[in-house]
Write a protein that holds these residues in place. Structure first.
Motif, PDB file in Angstrom:
ATOM      1  N   PHE A 147      34.064  51.951  42.048  1.00  0.00           N
ATOM      2  CA  PHE A 147      32.644  51.573  42.674  1.00  0.00           C
ATOM      3  C   PHE A 147      32.792  52.502  43.884  1.00  0.00           C
ATOM      4  O   PHE A 147      31.324  52.771  44.158  1.00  0.00           O
ATOM      5  N   ALA A 148      33.818  52.601  44.672  1.00  0.00           N
ATOM      6  CA  ALA A 148      33.391  53.340  46.018  1.00  0.00           C
ATOM      7  C   ALA A 148      33.020  54.660  45.555  1.00  0.00           C
ATOM      8  O   ALA A 148      32.461  55.302  46.498  1.00  0.00           O
ATOM      9  N   MET A 149      33.490  55.243  44.708  1.00  0.00           N
ATOM     10  CA  MET A 149      33.180  56.575  44.172  1.00  0.00           C
ATOM     11  C   MET A 149      31.842  56.818  43.339  1.00  0.00           C
ATOM     12  O   MET A 149      31.352  57.648  42.569  1.00  0.00           O
ATOM     13  N   ASN A 150      30.800  55.431  43.372  1.00  0.00           N
ATOM     14  CA  ASN A 150      29.851  55.424  42.615  1.00  0.00           C
ATOM     15  C   ASN A 150      30.049  55.749  41.024  1.00  0.00           C
ATOM     16  O   ASN A 150      29.134  56.262  40.423  1.00  0.00           O
ATOM     17  N   ASP A 151      31.103  55.123  40.594  1.00  0.00           N
ATOM     18  CA  ASP A 151      31.189  55.402  39.104  1.00  0.00           C
ATOM     19  C   ASP A 151      31.136  53.649  38.420  1.00  0.00           C
ATOM     20  O   ASP A 151      32.233  52.798  38.863  1.00  0.00           O
ATOM     21  N   PHE A 152      30.115  53.427  37.638  1.00  0.00           N
ATOM     22  CA  PHE A 152      29.933  52.012  37.464  1.00  0.00           C
ATOM     23  C   PHE A 152      30.143  52.035  35.995  1.00  0.00           C
ATOM     24  O   PHE A 152      29.662  51.100  35.074  1.00  0.00           O
ATOM     25  N   SER A 153      30.889  52.968  35.231  1.00  0.00           N
ATOM     26  CA  SER A 153      31.089  53.017  33.897  1.00  0.00           C
ATOM     27  C   SER A 153      31.868  52.050  33.352  1.00  0.00           C
ATOM     28  O   SER A 153      31.649  51.532  32.142  1.00  0.00           O
ATOM     29  N   ASP A 154      32.473  51.239  34.109  1.00  0.00           N
ATOM     30  CA  ASP A 154      33.450  50.120  33.538  1.00  0.00           C
ATOM     31  C   ASP A 154      32.869  48.724  33.971  1.00  0.00           C
ATOM     32  O   ASP A 154      33.506  47.749  34.037  1.00  0.00           O
ATOM     33  N   ALA A 155      31.297  48.703  34.387  1.00  0.00           N
ATOM     34  CA  ALA A 155      30.950  47.474  35.076  1.00  0.00           C
ATOM     35  C   ALA A 155      30.931  46.347  34.197  1.00  0.00           C
ATOM     36  O   ALA A 155      30.795  45.246  34.383  1.00  0.00           O
ATOM     37  N   GLY A 156      31.135  46.749  32.747  1.00  0.00           N
ATOM     38  CA  GLY A 156      31.014  45.522  31.689  1.00  0.00           C
ATOM     39  C   GLY A 156      32.547  44.641  31.824  1.00  0.00           C
ATOM     40  O   GLY A 156      32.504  43.396  31.666  1.00  0.00           O
ATOM     41  N   SER A 157      33.358  45.261  32.338  1.00  0.00           N
ATOM     42  CA  SER A 157      34.992  44.557  32.242  1.00  0.00           C
ATOM     43  C   SER A 157      35.053  43.886  33.780  1.00  0.00           C
ATOM     44  O   SER A 157      34.583  44.340  34.846  1.00  0.00           O
ATOM     45  N   SER A 158      35.811  42.610  33.621  1.00  0.00           N
ATOM     46  CA  SER A 158      36.139  41.809  34.755  1.00  0.00           C
ATOM     47  C   SER A 158      37.097  42.107  35.523  1.00  0.00           C
ATOM     48  O   SER A 158      38.130  42.612  34.974  1.00  0.00           O
ATOM     49  N   THR A 159      36.943  42.268  36.885  1.00  0.00           N
ATOM     50  CA  THR A 159      38.055  42.496  37.649  1.00  0.00           C
ATOM     51  C   THR A 159      38.738  41.058  38.316  1.00  0.00           C
ATOM     52  O   THR A 159      39.850  41.088  38.891  1.00  0.00           O
ATOM     53  N   GLY A 160      37.924  40.014  37.914  1.00  0.00           N
ATOM     54  CA  GLY A 160      38.145  38.752  38.657  1.00  0.00           C
ATOM     55  C   GLY A 160      37.908  38.658  40.037  1.00  0.00           C
ATOM     56  O   GLY A 160      38.192  37.620  40.788  1.00  0.00           O
ATOM     57  N   TYR A 161      37.256  39.756  40.774  1.00  0.00           N
ATOM     58  CA  TYR A 161      36.681  39.585  42.074  1.00  0.00           C
ATOM     59  C   TYR A 161      35.098  39.599  41.818  1.00  0.00           C
ATOM     60  O   TYR A 161      34.528  40.544  41.561  1.00  0.00           O
ATOM     61  N   TRP A 162      34.525  38.431  41.910  1.00  0.00           N
ATOM     62  CA  TRP A 162      33.413  38.341  41.594  1.00  0.00           C
ATOM     63  C   TRP A 162      32.223  39.078  42.493  1.00  0.00           C
ATOM     64  O   TRP A 162      31.284  39.651  41.731  1.00  0.00           O
ATOM     65  N   GLU A 163      32.437  39.400  43.530  1.00  0.00           N
ATOM     66  CA  GLU A 163      31.479  40.322  44.447  1.00  0.00           C
ATOM     67  C   GLU A 163      31.494  41.585  43.965  1.00  0.00           C
ATOM     68  O   GLU A 163      30.544  42.224  43.664  1.00  0.00           O
ATOM     69  N   LEU A 164      32.508  42.024  43.558  1.00  0.00           N
ATOM     70  CA  LEU A 164      32.797  43.269  43.018  1.00  0.00           C
ATOM     71  C   LEU A 164      32.002  43.537  41.537  1.00  0.00           C
ATOM     72  O   LEU A 164      31.344  44.453  41.271  1.00  0.00           O
ATOM     73  N   ASP A 165      32.457  42.612  40.767  1.00  0.00           N
ATOM     74  CA  ASP A 165      31.845  42.410  39.452  1.00  0.00           C
ATOM     75  C   ASP A 165      30.240  42.410  39.306  1.00  0.00           C
ATOM     76  O   ASP A 165      29.493  42.957  38.704  1.00  0.00           O
TER      77      ASP A 165
END
Ligand SMILES: [Zn+2]
Length: 382
Positions: free
Chosen positions: A247-265
């Motif tokens: 996310f920090a590097m502006n790569d949103f390729s994995d946006a579909g998977s959940s990290t469990g951190y809702w703000e990030l998702d």
């Protein structure tokens, strides 16, 4: 009386007979083309080429680990199953471990040998010796096995929580974490990934107390190194940090998977597909505990995304807030771009397309936002 001509002809014949040898009668001997690998002989060069190509072609031996060929110096951090190891075009293999004498074995033995190795440097030479009269074709691999078990990874995470999550990040605390006894064993590699990440956070935040001389841009290399290591680990902490780094590097390729951190998702979905109908909502009842540090720039962007995406209406006050973050001196360029994208996406979602024009114009040519920003802008201009 014989003529002068007769005399001359006879003399010439005699001369020729004495000096020249008449060629043997019959057609010239046919050229032959011998195969360098076997006893076949051909009269036409083309046939030899075809023969060599069909019968003696020696394929480069190759190995696959989980579907890909390992690069020159591969690092294996997670266990590889035997079924994920495939050797092709090899007739023999030489394996040397930790500088020891290479042992010869059959290609069939490779999957078990690799799957059973947890630690060590392995030199592998695959040989294709299918042609007896030719030099074997070989492929070399050097593989570092740095596989830790769950217990060892948990010990590293304990040290991480104790040293780097509960106190502030400094060069001193990072050194303390990397020197901790729990990070010295087979989990060292995992610890190094976490260490790169924290050093990246430090370089990006640049607290005055640290007197940093390392340029800001170095945080990207450190984030990249952290990602390279942590992406291999199937652990919630590693997945979360890998998600934050992308996310920090502006790569949103994995946006579909959940990290469990809702703000990030939420922010990843908003920035990769602002047109989607539903965005994840916060679970206010869930108990939260700090798991890993996040650099302040990224945290500010996540806050902005969480707050603006829940707005039901837009106003110039929100434009002003976004504009301020998008041009802040203390934020990195990647964060400026994300702030503009959130501004455009959130304003657009409330139907305030007029407010979206200003940020859209600034990111219409910026990867990866151009994917949606450009068509949106064209849409408003119509
Ligand atoms: Zn041949």
């Amino acid at each position: 009386m014989p003529t002068v001509g007769w005399i001359r002809e006879d003399a010439l014949e005699a001369f020729y007979e004495g000096t020249e040898r008449t060629p043997e009668p019959g057609p010239p001997a046919k050229p032959t083309f011998r195969c360098p690998f076997c006893i076949s002989v051909f009269s036409v060069q083309r046939e030899l080429y075809d023969h060599v190509y069909k019968t003696h072609r020696v394929e480069r031996p190759v190995m696959f680990l989980g579907g890909t060929e390992p690069t020159g110096r591969a690092v294996v951090r997670v266990p590889v199953g035997r079924s994920a190891i495939v050797v092709a075009n090899a007739t023999a293999v030489r394996i040397g471990i930790d500088g020891g004498d290479p042992q010869r074995c059959l290609p069939d033995a490779v999957p078990k040998k690799l799957a059973d190795t947890k630690q060590g440097e392995m030199k592998l030479v695959l040989l294709n010796e299918s042609q007896v009269n030719a030099e074997p074709v070989s492929t070399h691999y050097t593989i570092s096995f740095r596989i830790a078990d769950t217990h060892e990874l948990r010990r590293v995470e304990d040290a991480f929580a104790e040293i780097l999550v509960s106190s502030s990040i400094t060069r001193d605390t990072i050194s303390r974490f990397l020197a901790d006894q729990r990070t010295q064993g087979p989990g060292k590699e995992y610890a190094a990934g976490l260490g790169y990440y924290c050093l990246g956070v430090l370089i990006k935040e640049r607290p005055t107390s640290e007197n940093l001389t390392t340029p800001l841009a170095r945080y990207r290399e450190l984030y990249g190194s952290a990602l390279q290591v942590l992406a291999d680990f199937d652990r919630p902490l590693a997945r979360l940090i890998a998600g934050i780094v992308r996310f920090a590097m502006n790569d949103f390729s994995d946006a579909g998977s959940s990290t469990g951190y809702w703000e990030l998702d939420l922010a990843r979905l908003l920035l990769s597909d602002p047109g989607r109908a539903r965005m994840p909502s916060s679970d206010v009842t869930a108990k939260r505990r700090p798991i890993c540090p996040i650099d302040h720039g990224t945290a500010r962007i996540l806050d902005l995304a969480a707050r603006l995406s829940t707005q039901s209406r837009w106003s110039p006050i929100l434009d002003d807030e976004c504009r301020e973050i998008a041009s802040s001196d203390v934020l990195d360029a990647t964060d400026h771009q994300k702030a503009l994208a959130i501004w455009a996406a959130a304003a657009w979602r409330t139907g305030s397309t007029g407010s979206a024009i200003e940020p859209l114009t600034q990111i219409a040519a910026v990867y990866p936002f151009n994917r949606w920003a450009e068509p949106y802008l064209e849409n408003v201009a119509k």
